[in-house]
Design a protein around this motif. Sequence first.
Motif, mmCIF file in Angstrom:
data_model
loop_
_atom_site.group_PDB
_atom_site.id
_atom_site.type_symbol
_atom_site.label_atom_id
_atom_site.label_comp_id
_atom_site.label_asym_id
_atom_site.label_seq_id
_atom_site.Cartn_x
_atom_site.Cartn_y
_atom_site.Cartn_z
ATOM 1 N N UNK A 76 9.361 15.217 30.038
ATOM 2 C CA UNK A 76 8.934 16.044 28.889
ATOM 3 C C UNK A 76 9.691 15.686 27.614
ATOM 4 N N UNK A 77 11.039 15.704 27.589
ATOM 5 C CA UNK A 77 11.730 15.348 26.335
ATOM 6 C C UNK A 77 11.480 13.906 25.910
ATOM 7 N N UNK A 78 11.397 12.987 26.876
ATOM 8 C CA UNK A 78 11.131 11.594 26.522
ATOM 9 C C UNK A 78 9.755 11.465 25.879
ATOM 10 N N UNK A 79 8.779 12.156 26.435
ATOM 11 C CA UNK A 79 7.424 12.133 25.874
ATOM 12 C C UNK A 79 7.416 12.614 24.428
ATOM 13 N N UNK A 130 -0.047 10.622 30.559
ATOM 14 C CA UNK A 130 -1.031 10.374 31.622
ATOM 15 C C UNK A 130 -0.338 10.337 32.983
ATOM 16 N N UNK A 131 0.811 9.683 33.051
ATOM 17 C CA UNK A 131 1.552 9.605 34.314
ATOM 18 C C UNK A 131 1.987 10.996 34.769
ATOM 19 N N UNK A 132 2.467 11.809 33.828
ATOM 20 C CA UNK A 132 2.893 13.170 34.165
ATOM 21 C C UNK A 132 1.708 14.009 34.644
ATOM 22 N N UNK A 152 -5.614 18.960 28.618
ATOM 23 C CA UNK A 152 -5.179 17.593 28.927
ATOM 24 C C UNK A 152 -6.082 16.569 28.251
ATOM 25 N N UNK A 153 -7.407 16.812 28.298
ATOM 26 C CA UNK A 153 -8.359 15.883 27.679
ATOM 27 C C UNK A 153 -8.137 15.798 26.173
ATOM 28 N N UNK A 154 -7.942 16.954 25.533
ATOM 29 C CA UNK A 154 -7.733 16.977 24.086
ATOM 30 C C UNK A 154 -6.439 16.259 23.709
ATOM 31 N N UNK A 155 -5.376 16.493 24.458
ATOM 32 C CA UNK A 155 -4.087 15.879 24.145
ATOM 33 C C UNK A 155 -4.146 14.363 24.307
ATOM 34 N N UNK A 156 -4.775 13.897 25.379
ATOM 35 C CA UNK A 156 -4.900 12.454 25.579
ATOM 36 C C UNK A 156 -5.709 11.824 24.448
#
Length: 214
Positions: free
Chosen positions: A17-20, A40-42, A133-137
């Motif tokens: 999370x913080x790295x993202x 995506x991996x998360x 998730x779809x919106x964020x990607x």
Amino acid sequence: MQMTLANRITLVRLGLVPAFMIFMVVDNFWTRLLSLVIFIAASITDWYDGAIARRTGTVTVVGMFLDPLVDKMLIAAALVGFVELRELHIPAWMVVLIISREFLITGLRTLAASRGILMAAERAGKFKMTSQITAIITILVILCLNSAFERWPSIYPGGSEGWPLLLREVMERLPYWLVFWVTLLTVLSGYIYIRKYQDLLNREFSMLKTNRAE
């Protein structure tokens, strides 16, 4: 702490999370691309750890607590980061509504659990999560494209200002409307939960009033 394989995967997702968030807010094509890969991996590990726990019969109290919490942290990190990025034009009030709903329903789940009631996931809640998730990607892809066009202006002469008008309009306006749509779905799913468990809330408020009266 019950360190099953599923719980270890959840903790790895927590560490992402913080790295993202750091990689996302840096205005660089490679860091933004890395943030997209991390998200995506998360998201994939979110499905994977639950599947492992159910298949191996290692569903734990720790996992039941951590898994949805980490999901909310990841979503909140993305949305708060989007507000900080002026190029996306996403207002803070949308993110406040989304995060407030998550806190409210988490509190309702805790209350229900304390009364021995299991709040099953509603279809609206699952659809809400998928839409988030779809919106964020999609928005992360737009951020990558923004940085790519700035880094390699020859793709479109003149950098971002040289994009065809329609493409430029879509890239500028789509993030706002995606988050707006997600906000509506999130609030609606929260209302559905509250309406379904209204009797529980009414009983709790009645008990609270009785205790104060005494």
